[in-house]
Design a protein around this motif. Structure first.
Motif, PDB file in Angstrom:
ATOM      1  N   LEU A 213       0.849  -1.185   0.000  1.00 25.16           N
ATOM      2  CA  LEU A 213       0.000   0.000   0.000  1.00 25.16           C
ATOM      3  C   LEU A 213       0.887   1.239   0.000  1.00 25.16           C
ATOM      4  O   LEU A 213       1.514   1.568   1.012  1.00 25.16           O
ATOM      5  N   ASP A 215       1.520   5.468  -0.634  1.00 27.71           N
ATOM      6  CA  ASP A 215       0.820   6.647  -0.127  1.00 27.71           C
ATOM      7  C   ASP A 215      -0.389   6.972  -0.983  1.00 27.71           C
ATOM      8  O   ASP A 215      -0.285   7.049  -2.216  1.00 27.71           O
ATOM      9  N   TYR A 237      -9.167   3.181   4.751  1.00 30.87           N
ATOM     10  CA  TYR A 237      -8.430   2.022   5.246  1.00 30.87           C
ATOM     11  C   TYR A 237      -9.306   1.050   6.027  1.00 30.87           C
ATOM     12  O   TYR A 237      -8.964  -0.139   6.132  1.00 30.87           O
ATOM     13  N   TYR A 240     -10.416  -0.958   3.114  1.00 34.75           N
ATOM     14  CA  TYR A 240      -9.320  -1.827   2.692  1.00 34.75           C
ATOM     15  C   TYR A 240      -9.207  -3.036   3.624  1.00 34.75           C
ATOM     16  O   TYR A 240      -9.056  -4.179   3.173  1.00 34.75           O
ATOM     17  N   VAL A 256       2.576  -1.479   4.562  1.00 31.40           N
ATOM     18  CA  VAL A 256       2.078  -0.107   4.443  1.00 31.40           C
ATOM     19  C   VAL A 256       3.289   0.814   4.374  1.00 31.40           C
ATOM     20  O   VAL A 256       4.153   0.772   5.252  1.00 31.40           O
ATOM     21  N   SER A 257       3.349   1.649   3.338  1.00 31.51           N
ATOM     22  CA  SER A 257       4.529   2.506   3.172  1.00 31.51           C
ATOM     23  C   SER A 257       4.110   3.927   2.858  1.00 31.51           C
ATOM     24  O   SER A 257       2.933   4.224   2.659  1.00 31.51           O
ATOM     25  N   VAL A 262       1.480   6.444   8.446  1.00 32.47           N
ATOM     26  CA  VAL A 262       1.660   5.028   8.127  1.00 32.47           C
ATOM     27  C   VAL A 262       1.266   4.122   9.292  1.00 32.47           C
ATOM     28  O   VAL A 262       0.672   3.058   9.092  1.00 32.47           O
ATOM     29  N   ARG A 265      -2.563   4.038   9.410  1.00 30.83           N
ATOM     30  CA  ARG A 265      -3.119   3.276   8.301  1.00 30.83           C
ATOM     31  C   ARG A 265      -2.993   1.770   8.540  1.00 30.83           C
ATOM     32  O   ARG A 265      -3.930   1.005   8.307  1.00 30.83           O
ATOM     33  N   CYS A 266      -1.841   1.349   9.049  1.00 31.69           N
ATOM     34  CA  CYS A 266      -1.634  -0.064   9.350  1.00 31.69           C
ATOM     35  C   CYS A 266      -2.558  -0.521  10.479  1.00 31.69           C
ATOM     36  O   CYS A 266      -3.138  -1.609  10.435  1.00 31.69           O
ATOM     37  N   LEU A 269      -6.084  -1.129   9.248  1.00 28.29           N
ATOM     38  CA  LEU A 269      -6.187  -2.409   8.540  1.00 28.29           C
ATOM     39  C   LEU A 269      -6.349  -3.559   9.527  1.00 28.29           C
ATOM     40  O   LEU A 269      -7.206  -4.439   9.366  1.00 28.29           O
ATOM     41  N   THR A 283       4.289  -1.892   8.874  1.00 29.51           N
ATOM     42  CA  THR A 283       4.645  -0.659   8.185  1.00 29.51           C
ATOM     43  C   THR A 283       6.129  -0.435   8.432  1.00 29.51           C
ATOM     44  O   THR A 283       6.666  -0.833   9.461  1.00 29.51           O
TER      45      THR A 283
END
Length: 476
Positions: A213, A215, A237, A240, A256-257, A262, A265-266, A269, A283
């Protein structure tokens, strides 16, 4: 020599009649060349619109006939439909077609049956291949240009015979995605089985074995409140995570990058993919590690690769801390020297403790922005390098002594609160990471970990819709 291209719907009687006329011309005229393109009925409209748009033509019916001047390398010249082709053949070659309607219908039916059989045979052949499915989100990111050729290598996946690459970008720029697909196919990579493109989530993460994933492209409006940005990320997310939970392979590796939230976002998920082991989501702080190494290497006049075991703690895209307690320096030109395998602790060489705790931390924080400013785009090469390093380790291609900094869910470790993704040092053994506990956590580092944890909790509370929290990263 002229080459004619004849395209039409497989079930079109006029296409069948044009085919037989073209075959007759090819038998009678040694310099006449014909290329046939059979299109399934449900695909005809989209294919015709695309080819006409590309060449600036106007045509609405099957078949479509054009002439290519292959000796001159000229642009294709549109002839038109069946009547135009028949008129051209009569005028230039004195050859016509006398096929009756019944024959036209029979040939059209045979064409459709043949095409369907070929498709069924191809699908059967594809079903015998069990490729590794790799999904990349935000595939139009500059990082993808560097990532794809390196990702699809035997070195990265030594025990894989085929890879299906799926490029996802929700900006709906299908033409650019199509261009990326064509460029990827042109690389002729031996592992590449197929490339698919997606501008919506209808098939997203289906059968995924690896998900990268990148940005997301959020608004660049400086006036946009950080709170609104976090909530936009949260919505995306959560969805996702739910899709990964229901569609991906249960052993999927998710990386996740990027530069933006980050850890959060991780974490989102993980919260929305309960049926998948939390160890399958990471991440990466690898890019920060390498940027820190580059700064230390410049100060000590060694190569960046001569610095190892740099640790990154905390919020990778927020309040992080670079820790040199395990860092080693090779090939340093100092009072003590040794062979190539000889190393010295970085903290023993760097005597300026104040610089390490202040200026050095700030230099790492601004390094990526400085690179991006000079290149006028994100630091795509270093991000790619970080992704590849983590994936190699995850695939078992690294030493068990090699230390990585990863954002992971690690409840109970280092007194980090439950439910947040935190960057900690890890090692990989047999394709599985474990938190490194052979480190010293002094009072000062404890305080920094507490600040990062507080910041990450605040981000999660904003993502959940709470209005009572205000993030101030400068205070942290």
């Amino acid at each position: 020599m002229a080459k004619f291209v004849l395209a039409g719907k497989t079930d079109c009687p006029h296409y069948a009649k044009a085919e037989l006329l073209a075959d007759r011309l090819q038998r009678c005229l040694p310099n006449f060349r014909i290329q046939k393109i059979s299109i399934l009925p449900h695909e005809w409209k989209e294919w015709l619109e695309t080819i006409c748009k590309r060449n600036g033509w106007k045509h609405i019916q099957s078949p479509l006939v054009w002439r290519e001047l292959v000796d001159q390398g000229g642009k294709g010249m549109l002839l038109g439909g069946f009547s135009d082709f028949l008129e051209h053949c009569q005028g230039y070659y004195n050859i016509t077609s006398d096929m009756d309607t019944d024959m036209m219908l029979r040939v059209a039916a045979e064409n459709l049956e043949t095409e369907m059989n070929l498709i069924a045979e191809k699908q059967h052949h594809v079903s015998l291949i069990k490729p590794l499915h790799i999904w990349i989100s935000s595939a139009l990111s500059p990082t993808c240009q560097f990532l794809i050729p390196n990702l699809l290598s035997a070195e990265m996946f030594p025990h894989v015979s085929a890879v299906s690459l799926h490029l996802l970008d929700l900006e709906e720029d299908k033409e650019r995605l199509q261009g990326l697909k064509m460029e990827t196919e042109d690389l002729a990579l031996s592992l590449l089985h197929q490339v698919t493109i997606h501008t919506d989530l209808e098939q997203a993460f289906q059968e995924a074995n690896v998900i990268v994933l990148l940005d997301e492209r959020w608004s660049d409006d400086a006036e946009e409140e950080e709170k609104m940005k976090i909530r936009g990320i949260s919505d995306r997310y959560r969805e996702y995570g739910q899709l990964i939970d229901t569609r991906a392979n249960k052993e999927v590796k998710v990386i996740v990058s990027g530069d933006s939230f980050v850890n959060l976002r991780c974490s989102l998920l993980l919260d929305n993919a309960p049926s998948i082991d939390s160890h399958q989501f990471v991440t990466m702080a690898t890019q920060l590690e390498n940027e820190a190494k580059a700064i230390i290497a410049k100060k000590l006049n060694v190569r960046t690769s001569d610095i190892t075991n740099m640790l990154v703690w905390g919020n990778i895209s927020g309040s992080f801390h670079i820790d040199l307690q395990r860092a080693k320096v090779f090939n340093y030109d100092g009072a003590i020297k040794g062979p190539a395998f000889f190393s010295q602790p970085a903290k023993k060489i760097l005597h300026d403790r104040k610089w390490l705790e202040t200026d050095f931390q700030d230099l790492v924080r601004y390094q990526r922005a400085a690179v991006a400013a000079k290149k006028c785009r994100a630091a795509a090469m270093s991000l790619t390098n970080g992704i590849l390093a983590v994936l190699k380790a995850w695939n078992g291609i690294c030493s068990p002594d090699e230390v990585f900094s990863l954002g992971v869910l690690c409840p109970g470790d280092y007194n980090i609160p439950d439910g947040i993704v935190f960057s900690v040092p890890v090692t990989f053994t047999d394709g599985r990471w474990s938190v490194l506990h052979d480190v010293t956590i002094g009072d000062e580092l404890k305080e920094r970990l507490h600040l990062s944890a507080t910041e990450l909790r605040q981000e999660k509370e904003l993502a959940s819709g709470s209005n009572t929290v205000v993030i101030n990263k400068e205070d942290s």
